[in-house]
Every structure is written in C-alpha cells, then in structure tokens.
Design a protein around this motif. Sequence first.
Motif, PDB file in Angstrom:
ATOM      1  N   SER A 166      35.728  44.825  41.961  1.00  0.00           N
ATOM      2  CA  SER A 166      37.076  44.209  42.147  1.00  0.00           C
ATOM      3  C   SER A 166      37.238  42.920  41.240  1.00  0.00           C
ATOM      4  O   SER A 166      36.329  42.086  42.040  1.00  0.00           O
ATOM      5  CB  SER A 166      37.689  44.435  43.511  1.00  0.00           C
ATOM      6  OG  SER A 166      39.092  44.083  43.351  1.00  0.00           O
ATOM      7  N   SER A 222      40.462  39.908  39.920  1.00  0.00           N
ATOM      8  CA  SER A 222      41.742  39.244  40.360  1.00  0.00           C
ATOM      9  C   SER A 222      42.080  38.645  39.126  1.00  0.00           C
ATOM     10  O   SER A 222      41.184  37.778  38.752  1.00  0.00           O
ATOM     11  CB  SER A 222      41.885  38.520  41.438  1.00  0.00           C
ATOM     12  OG  SER A 222      41.567  39.195  42.725  1.00  0.00           O
ATOM     13  N   ARG A 228      48.740  37.196  35.079  1.00  0.00           N
ATOM     14  CA  ARG A 228      49.356  37.407  33.721  1.00  0.00           C
ATOM     15  C   ARG A 228      50.667  36.465  33.704  1.00  0.00           C
ATOM     16  O   ARG A 228      51.348  36.590  34.881  1.00  0.00           O
ATOM     17  CB  ARG A 228      49.677  38.960  33.576  1.00  0.00           C
ATOM     18  CG  ARG A 228      48.460  39.647  33.249  1.00  0.00           C
ATOM     19  CD  ARG A 228      49.283  41.152  32.633  1.00  0.00           C
ATOM     20  NE  ARG A 228      50.034  40.898  31.325  1.00  0.00           N
ATOM     21  CZ  ARG A 228      50.838  41.887  31.238  1.00  0.00           C
ATOM     22  NH1 ARG A 228      51.248  42.583  32.002  1.00  0.00           N
ATOM     23  NH2 ARG A 228      51.648  41.777  30.002  1.00  0.00           N
ATOM     24  N   GLU A 267      50.259  43.109  41.836  1.00  0.00           N
ATOM     25  CA  GLU A 267      50.191  44.569  41.507  1.00  0.00           C
ATOM     26  C   GLU A 267      48.752  45.175  41.721  1.00  0.00           C
ATOM     27  O   GLU A 267      47.862  44.246  40.994  1.00  0.00           O
ATOM     28  CB  GLU A 267      50.749  44.892  40.034  1.00  0.00           C
ATOM     29  CG  GLU A 267      52.196  44.820  40.068  1.00  0.00           C
ATOM     30  CD  GLU A 267      52.708  45.245  38.664  1.00  0.00           C
ATOM     31  OE1 GLU A 267      51.814  45.869  37.882  1.00  0.00           O
ATOM     32  OE2 GLU A 267      53.720  45.002  38.221  1.00  0.00           O
ATOM     33  N   ASP A 268      48.469  46.116  42.596  1.00  0.00           N
ATOM     34  CA  ASP A 268      47.125  46.785  42.361  1.00  0.00           C
ATOM     35  C   ASP A 268      46.854  47.803  41.267  1.00  0.00           C
ATOM     36  O   ASP A 268      47.935  48.518  40.982  1.00  0.00           O
ATOM     37  CB  ASP A 268      47.049  47.500  43.827  1.00  0.00           C
ATOM     38  CG  ASP A 268      46.985  46.784  44.855  1.00  0.00           C
ATOM     39  OD1 ASP A 268      46.147  45.527  44.912  1.00  0.00           O
ATOM     40  OD2 ASP A 268      47.287  47.085  46.037  1.00  0.00           O
ATOM     41  N   GLN A 269      46.001  47.351  40.628  1.00  0.00           N
ATOM     42  CA  GLN A 269      45.723  48.060  39.292  1.00  0.00           C
ATOM     43  C   GLN A 269      44.230  48.778  39.325  1.00  0.00           C
ATOM     44  O   GLN A 269      43.227  47.936  39.996  1.00  0.00           O
ATOM     45  CB  GLN A 269      46.004  47.352  38.145  1.00  0.00           C
ATOM     46  CG  GLN A 269      47.440  47.104  37.944  1.00  0.00           C
ATOM     47  CD  GLN A 269      47.725  46.328  36.728  1.00  0.00           C
ATOM     48  OE1 GLN A 269      46.738  45.954  36.058  1.00  0.00           O
ATOM     49  NE2 GLN A 269      49.195  46.099  36.521  1.00  0.00           N
ATOM     50  N   PRO A 270      43.981  49.625  38.606  1.00  0.00           N
ATOM     51  CA  PRO A 270      42.458  49.870  38.680  1.00  0.00           C
ATOM     52  C   PRO A 270      41.636  49.080  38.145  1.00  0.00           C
ATOM     53  O   PRO A 270      42.026  48.235  37.366  1.00  0.00           O
ATOM     54  CB  PRO A 270      42.542  51.117  37.456  1.00  0.00           C
ATOM     55  CG  PRO A 270      43.863  51.540  37.318  1.00  0.00           C
ATOM     56  CD  PRO A 270      44.480  50.662  37.796  1.00  0.00           C
ATOM     57  N   THR A 325      43.429  43.458  41.574  1.00  0.00           N
ATOM     58  CA  THR A 325      44.802  42.992  41.701  1.00  0.00           C
ATOM     59  C   THR A 325      45.080  41.954  40.617  1.00  0.00           C
ATOM     60  O   THR A 325      44.179  41.365  40.187  1.00  0.00           O
ATOM     61  CB  THR A 325      44.820  42.176  43.079  1.00  0.00           C
ATOM     62  OG1 THR A 325      44.525  43.198  44.214  1.00  0.00           O
ATOM     63  CG2 THR A 325      46.491  41.839  43.437  1.00  0.00           C
ATOM     64  N   VAL A 326      46.314  42.357  40.121  1.00  0.00           N
ATOM     65  CA  VAL A 326      46.957  41.567  38.974  1.00  0.00           C
ATOM     66  C   VAL A 326      48.302  40.731  39.637  1.00  0.00           C
ATOM     67  O   VAL A 326      48.993  40.957  40.184  1.00  0.00           O
ATOM     68  CB  VAL A 326      47.478  42.318  37.792  1.00  0.00           C
ATOM     69  CG1 VAL A 326      47.989  41.350  36.802  1.00  0.00           C
ATOM     70  CG2 VAL A 326      46.085  43.160  37.125  1.00  0.00           C
TER      71      VAL A 326
END
Length: 122
Positions: free
Chosen positions: A2, A4, A7, A73-76, A79-80
């Motif tokens: 995972s 991080s 953006r 935001e949790d994304q594949p 986390t972003v």
Amino acid sequence: MSTSTTRLLLAGALFSGDGKLLVLRALVRGWELPCGALEFGEEPEVGVARVFNEATGIDVVPDRPLGAVSALEDQPGGTVQIVHIGYTVTAGGALLGVDVDRARHSAFAWLAAADLPRYVES
C-alpha cells in the motif's frame, strides 16, 4: 504493498461583470468550477491560470486564494490525499467566449447566486 500519495487540484472562480459565476458540466461529476491538477514544480498561481485556460480557452490572472479543502480517498493500491485550492480569477483580456474542453465537459453556464443550489444538486 500500500502507498500514500497526494494530489493537488486547483480551481478558478471567474465572475462576469454582472456577478455571475462560470461553471462547467463535467462528463462524470456534474457541475464544477474550471479545475485541474498542479504539475510537479509548478507554482499554484501559474497552475490555476493554466488549468483554467485548458478547460475554457480563457486567459485568466489569479486574484487571491479562496481556501483549501483536503480529503482522503481509498483507491486500489493505497490512500490518496486530494487537496483542492480555489482561487478567484480575473479575465486577462476581453472575454469573447468560452471554448469548453469537450473531452472533459459537455456544457458551461453563467450562474447568478440564486441559481447555484439548483445546479449543485443536479
């Protein structure tokens, strides 16, 4: 594993001479201010002018920051953190029209303050 990342998105609020706000209808998200991502190494004021022009064809000059909002935001893959910074902007010359980037937006509108709730909900 995972990861991080962060953006940074910039948006410009352009008001007409009679106080109406320019908004664009995004193909995916609905109505929004002209916006886009800050490029690596770019100054935010330069970036907001660039993304506004890319979205509308209008050259603008940033006036002042309106504020910033941050969300995770949790994304594949991880986390972003997405940080939005809004600016008021002024047209850099004569405002002859809006040339919407059709790959991202389907329409534009100039909205009076009383009209904003109707567009935000749509």
